[in-house]
Scaffold this active site. Structure first.
Site, PDB file in Angstrom:
ATOM      1  N   SER A  58      33.522  43.509  63.177  1.00 30.92           N
ATOM      2  CA  SER A  58      32.569  42.472  62.809  1.00 30.92           C
ATOM      3  C   SER A  58      33.263  41.587  61.782  1.00 30.92           C
ATOM      4  CB  SER A  58      31.316  43.101  62.194  1.00 30.92           C
ATOM      5  OG  SER A  58      31.634  43.669  60.935  1.00 30.92           O
ATOM      6  N   HIS A 105      29.792  40.361  67.151  1.00 26.35           N
ATOM      7  CA  HIS A 105      28.848  39.267  66.874  1.00 26.35           C
ATOM      8  C   HIS A 105      29.366  38.154  65.955  1.00 26.35           C
ATOM      9  CE1 HIS A 105      26.230  42.522  68.204  1.00 26.35           C
ATOM     10  NE2 HIS A 105      25.423  41.573  68.624  1.00 26.35           N
ATOM     11  N   ASP A 139      27.838  35.150  69.584  1.00 18.58           N
ATOM     12  CA  ASP A 139      26.422  35.478  69.760  1.00 18.58           C
ATOM     13  C   ASP A 139      25.572  34.292  69.314  1.00 18.58           C
ATOM     14  OD1 ASP A 139      23.852  36.337  69.783  1.00 18.58           O
ATOM     15  OD2 ASP A 139      24.119  38.000  68.378  1.00 18.58           O
ATOM     16  N   GLU A 177      23.183  43.959  62.389  1.00 14.58           N
ATOM     17  CA  GLU A 177      24.629  43.880  62.301  1.00 14.58           C
ATOM     18  C   GLU A 177      24.955  42.554  61.640  1.00 14.58           C
ATOM     19  OE1 GLU A 177      26.000  44.320  66.276  1.00 14.58           O
ATOM     20  OE2 GLU A 177      25.498  46.439  66.353  1.00 14.58           O
ATOM     21  N   GLY A 224      19.910  49.683  66.435  1.00 15.85           N
ATOM     22  CA  GLY A 224      19.863  50.860  65.573  1.00 15.85           C
ATOM     23  C   GLY A 224      18.817  50.847  64.472  1.00 15.85           C
ATOM     24  N   ASN A 283      28.476  49.517  72.766  1.00 17.92           N
ATOM     25  CA  ASN A 283      28.708  49.529  71.311  1.00 17.92           C
ATOM     26  C   ASN A 283      28.056  50.764  70.701  1.00 17.92           C
ATOM     27  OD1 ASN A 283      29.724  47.023  71.858  1.00 17.92           O
ATOM     28  ND2 ASN A 283      28.381  45.898  70.481  1.00 17.92           N
ATOM     29  N   ILE A 284      28.798  51.474  69.865  1.00 17.35           N
ATOM     30  CA  ILE A 284      28.209  52.662  69.254  1.00 17.35           C
ATOM     31  C   ILE A 284      28.511  52.729  67.759  1.00 17.35           C
ATOM     32  CG2 ILE A 284      27.893  54.211  71.226  1.00 17.35           C
ATOM     33  CD1 ILE A 284      30.680  55.161  70.880  1.00 17.35           C
ATOM     34  N   ASP A 285      28.358  51.612  67.102  1.00 15.70           N
ATOM     35  CA  ASP A 285      28.666  51.458  65.676  1.00 15.70           C
ATOM     36  C   ASP A 285      27.922  52.425  64.763  1.00 15.70           C
ATOM     37  OD1 ASP A 285      29.688  50.336  63.358  1.00 15.70           O
ATOM     38  OD2 ASP A 285      28.146  48.796  63.254  1.00 15.70           O
TER      39      ASP A 285
HETATM   40 ZN    ZN Z   1      24.162  42.057  70.206  1.00 14.08          ZN
END
Ligand code: ZN
Length: 356
Positions: A58, A105, A139, A177, A224, A283-285
């Protein structure tokens, strides 16, 4: 059988990797990194799982990579990303898997960030014939779809000259995010939470002639911050988008390259279903952040005196071996390696690396 050289994949190799995942019915984990510890842990995790992997930053992660104390914050966001990409170009090959380098993003305010990274990428391309990153994301889902797609087209034009791919976002996948999409609350109506297939078709029509791209569509996925069950995941939205493009353009099966954001905590059946509809990246941030931090907590708890004294004042025990940062950082790295084994299993990417 598809085989690629291990290391950072870009251009035609990147397209081949995406196509192999879709054809093979699996998706690659896309893990946010913030420094060399998290980046190396992701490489190690992928090597252990024999899975190819997507590493992403990011803008905040890139800034942290350069150092939170760097005076010019914008420069830090650019150079931190460059440093991470160069780190991966240098080391990834040694881990024997394929690595996609990507940035996460970027909203309207961050378009200059993406453009500055492209300037760096162009310099790198001049020297090496490869771009720094495999792909970037824009984004602009909070803007009108016309602005979103025309900006994406403009940036993709520049990227495709280096064989880079662009990830776009349609619909709003509320989350936090870096503050993007944080204004969507639980009462948001369905058209905001669920991308309309017509919008996806419009994106396909506009971007396909320009270059390679992928779409993050909202199908009830959130970043999340929601408790499971508040928003219903509807992967059929992805199927409907694929079907619309396929029918309108007479393409083959699953013409769109889809990505799954905000997937932390999703039920495994929904993930499998989404992958079946052409999702190649998830995505698994959030989960990996916890996986990195939790073992540090345990380590400090178990060795609390080593974090108060270099030498124990009561009995003279030297604690150097315990407060050495490598000890708890290694515990943190191992947390990521373990967590990502599960992720690769859920996504079906375990054992599927195409690196030969
Ligand atoms: Zn997104």
């Amino acid at each position: 059988m598809t085989q690629l050289k291990p290391g950072v994949v870009t251009g035609e190799d990147y397209k081949t990797l995406v196509a192999a995942a879709k054809a093979g019915g699996y998706a690659l984990p896309a893990v946010n990194v913030t420094g060399t510890n998290t980046l190396n842990a992701v490489l190690e995790a992928a090597a252990v799982a024999k899975s190819d992997v997507i590493i992403q930053l990011s803008n905040g992660g890139a800034q942290f990579y350069a150092g939170q104390g760097m005076p010019d914050g914008f420069q830090a966001k650019v150079l931190g990303a460059v440093a991470a990409a160069q780190h991966a170009h240098l080391l990834a090959e040694q881990y024997g898997i394929c690595v996609v380098m990507h940035t996460d993003h970027a909203n309207k305010k961050l378009i200059p960030w993406v453009e500055a990274m492209l300037s760096e990428g162009e310099k790198f391309y001049e020297k090496t014939g490869k771009p720094l990153f495999s792909s970037h994301m824009l984004d602009l889902s909070e803007e009108t779809i016309d602005f979103n797609l025309s900006e994406c087209a403009r940036i993709l034009e520049r990227m495709s000259k280096m064989g880079m791919s662009l990830e776009i976002e349609l619909g709003v996948t509320g989350g936090e995010e870096d503050g993007v999409g944080s204004d969507v609350d639980e009462s948001a109506d369905n058209s905001k939470l669920y991308t309309q297939p017509e919008d996806v078709l419009q994106a396909y029509d506009k971007l396909t002639p320009i270059g390679h791209f992928s779409v993050a569509a909202s199908f009830g996925n959130v970043h999340g911050v929601y408790k499971p069950g508040n928003v219903k995941l509807r992967p059929e939205i992805l199927r409907n988008s694929q079907a619309l493009v396929e029918e309108r353009h007479g393409t083959g099966h699953n013409p769109l390259n889809l990505v799954f954001h905000g997937g932390s905590g999703s039920e495994k059946e929904k993930i499998t279903e989404a992958v079946g509809y052409g999702v190649f990246k998830m995505n698994i941030d959030t989960d990996t952040q916890f996986a990195f931090s939790q073992p540090v907590g345990s380590f400090v708890e178990a060795n609390s005196r080593a974090f108060k004294y270099q030498i124990d004042p009561d009995d003279g025990t030297p604690y150097k071996k315990l407060y050495d940062p490598r000890k708890y950082l290694r515990a943190a790295e191992t947390g990521i390696v373990t967590r990502l084994q599960e992720a690769c299993e859920d996504l079906g990417s375990k054992g599927k690396s195409v690196a030969g």
